[in-house]
Design a protein around this motif. Structure first.
Motif, mmCIF file in Angstrom:
data_model
loop_
_atom_site.group_PDB
_atom_site.id
_atom_site.type_symbol
_atom_site.label_atom_id
_atom_site.label_comp_id
_atom_site.label_asym_id
_atom_site.label_seq_id
_atom_site.Cartn_x
_atom_site.Cartn_y
_atom_site.Cartn_z
ATOM 1 N N VAL A 166 60.848 53.995 35.601
ATOM 2 C CA VAL A 166 60.038 53.551 36.736
ATOM 3 C C VAL A 166 59.031 52.479 36.321
ATOM 4 N N CYS A 167 58.841 51.507 37.204
ATOM 5 C CA CYS A 167 57.807 50.478 37.093
ATOM 6 C C CYS A 167 56.940 50.597 38.351
ATOM 7 N N ILE A 168 55.647 50.249 38.250
ATOM 8 C CA ILE A 168 54.735 50.445 39.379
ATOM 9 C C ILE A 168 53.989 49.150 39.685
ATOM 10 N N SER A 169 53.736 48.921 40.979
ATOM 11 C CA SER A 169 52.816 47.859 41.383
ATOM 12 C C SER A 169 51.852 48.417 42.422
ATOM 13 N N VAL A 170 50.610 47.935 42.402
ATOM 14 C CA VAL A 170 49.591 48.310 43.398
ATOM 15 C C VAL A 170 48.878 47.025 43.815
ATOM 16 N N LYS A 171 49.456 46.314 44.757
ATOM 17 C CA LYS A 171 48.980 44.984 45.114
ATOM 18 C C LYS A 171 48.112 44.998 46.371
ATOM 19 N N ALA A 172 47.118 44.125 46.373
ATOM 20 C CA ALA A 172 46.302 43.894 47.560
ATOM 21 C C ALA A 172 46.004 42.405 47.627
ATOM 22 N N SER A 173 45.558 41.931 48.774
ATOM 23 C CA SER A 173 45.189 40.517 48.899
ATOM 24 C C SER A 173 43.775 40.267 48.390
ATOM 25 N N ASP A 174 43.011 41.337 48.216
ATOM 26 C CA ASP A 174 41.654 41.260 47.692
ATOM 27 C C ASP A 174 41.703 41.338 46.167
ATOM 28 N N VAL A 175 41.219 40.309 45.482
ATOM 29 C CA VAL A 175 41.364 40.231 44.029
ATOM 30 C C VAL A 175 40.602 41.336 43.300
ATOM 31 N N PRO A 176 39.299 41.542 43.563
ATOM 32 C CA PRO A 176 38.597 42.631 42.857
ATOM 33 C C PRO A 176 39.225 43.999 43.094
ATOM 34 N N LEU A 177 39.712 44.241 44.311
ATOM 35 C CA LEU A 177 40.371 45.505 44.603
ATOM 36 C C LEU A 177 41.653 45.650 43.793
ATOM 37 N N THR A 178 42.426 44.591 43.722
ATOM 38 C CA THR A 178 43.660 44.619 42.943
ATOM 39 C C THR A 178 43.371 44.909 41.478
ATOM 40 N N ILE A 179 42.401 44.207 40.915
ATOM 41 C CA ILE A 179 42.045 44.418 39.507
ATOM 42 C C ILE A 179 41.615 45.864 39.280
ATOM 43 N N ALA A 180 40.768 46.382 40.157
ATOM 44 C CA ALA A 180 40.275 47.756 39.989
ATOM 45 C C ALA A 180 41.413 48.767 40.079
ATOM 46 N N ALA A 181 42.347 48.544 41.003
ATOM 47 C CA ALA A 181 43.458 49.483 41.167
ATOM 48 C C ALA A 181 44.344 49.514 39.929
ATOM 49 N N TYR A 182 44.649 48.347 39.378
ATOM 50 C CA TYR A 182 45.497 48.313 38.180
ATOM 51 C C TYR A 182 44.764 48.891 36.967
ATOM 52 N N ARG A 183 43.478 48.627 36.850
ATOM 53 C CA ARG A 183 42.727 49.219 35.739
ATOM 54 C C ARG A 183 42.784 50.740 35.805
#
Length: 350
Positions: A166-183
């Motif tokens: 499995v590979c995962i992605s958690v994408k958003a259009s909001d950059v800080p939100l995207t960074i926080a989710a991946y962290r």
């Protein structure tokens, strides 16, 4: 370190080089148009290409397109689990699903069983704009915690069926939100992570947002494969992705082009010269650094790490290599001489 999965012979995770993905924007059922665009992406340096599969005709088209490409194909599935199974049967190398929108557990298991039988990995793709209602209520909206919990819930569902490729992605259009989710997600799992800022925008704005979001995470050692999402020709996504990897020292492919900002000392049309040089040097796939500098101040000294370069003057400029001046050249011949020098280097090494 993330565990490794294999997508049609391309390794993702496990310390493998970060790969660049893109997605065709043709109707997948139009076999000729989709194959042609996928070939353009392949030639641009794309490592993995994704096709939208909205109907059975699109799923079956993969069978005709697969033999024409060297790079792996990912089938992007929403809502209908039968499309995932059909795409796998047609030769897709990976299936992208959101387990929350393709039906009950039995349907997810049917997809898992088909992928296991064929040795295909699955990407669990979570987008900030389509989170489950219970999570939105729990967290009071779209948050990094909600996105990470959604992703891990889907991964645990696959693991219940003893599927771990499995590979995962958690994408958003909001950059800080995207960074926080991946962290957050990187601390919760060793699944390889597919990075991206979704709905990033048109070519310029989307590139900036993607470079900030993807670049920040990669610089922290987070992420195993990337897709730059642009409202533009998909080839631009590949070029942008490669430039992000080059900027971080994670990929060398072809010419690394550097140029200085123009200023009042410059006596040439630096923007035109740099643009022409970059365009003409794209044909070379040797790993070289080439510089176009505006004047002697920003010439061989500041560009001393470049293999070759030119620096403008007044009526003439200089051609240099490794910080040392080779010769003076009339201004209208500077780019020609630079290209000639790179071509000679390429031929000498062949």
């Amino acid at each position: 370190m993330a565990r490794k999965i294999t997508v049609g012979g391309v390794s993702v995770g496990g310390g493998s080089p970060v790969t660049v993905q893109s997605m065709t924007n043709t109707r997948t059922s139009d076999i000729e148009a989709t194959a042609a665009q996928a070939l353009r992406l392949q030639e641009a340096g794309c490592d993995i290409v994704r096709f939208a599969v909205p109907d059975m005709e699109a799923a079956r088209a993969i069978e005709a397109i697969r033999p024409r490409l060297r790079i792996p194909i990912v089938a992007d599935i929403h809502f209908n689990y039968r499309l995932a199974i059909a795409a796998a049967e047609s030769g897709a190398d990976k299936i992208r699903i959101n387990p929350g929108n393709i039906g009950g557990d039995d349907r997810v298991k049917a997809v898992v069983d088909e992928c296991r039988r064929r040795g295909l990995p699955i990407r669990v793709g979570v987008n900030g704009g389509s989170l489950e209602k219970p999570l939105l209520e729990k967290y009071g909206g779209v948050t990094a915690e909600a996105m990470a919990e959604s992703a891990m819930g889907h991964v645990r569902l696959l693991e219940r069926f003893d599927f771990h490729d499995v590979c995962i992605s958690v994408k958003a259009s909001d950059v800080p939100l995207t960074i926080a989710a991946y962290r957050l997600l990187s601390q919760m799992t060793d699944c390889p992570l597919h990075l991206g800022v979704t709905e990033a925008g048109t070519e310029y704005a989307g590139l900036v947002k993607s470079a900030v979001g993807i670049g920040a995470l990669l610089s922290e050692g987070i992420g195993d494969t990337i897709r730059v999402s642009l409202t533009a020709d998909p080839v631009k996504e590949v070029e942008a992705g490669l430039e992000i990897l080059k900027a971080l020292g994670l990929r060398r492919r072809g010419i690394e082009f550097i140029s200085c900002p123009s200023c009042g000392r410059c006596r040439i049309d630096l923007i035109r010269v740099a643009t022409e040089a970059e365009r003409r040097l794209k044909e070379f796939d040797k790993n070289l650094t080439v510089a176009v500098m505006g004047c002697a101040v920003n010439g061989p000294g500041e560009a001393s790490r470049a293999d070759y370069g030119i620096a403008g003057g007044d009526g003439e400029g200089i051609l240099f290599a490794k910080g040392k001046t080779l010769k003076k050249v009339p201004m209208d011949r500077l780019v020609d001489e630079l290209v000639r020098l790179v071509r000679e280097h390429t031929e000498d090494d062949s």
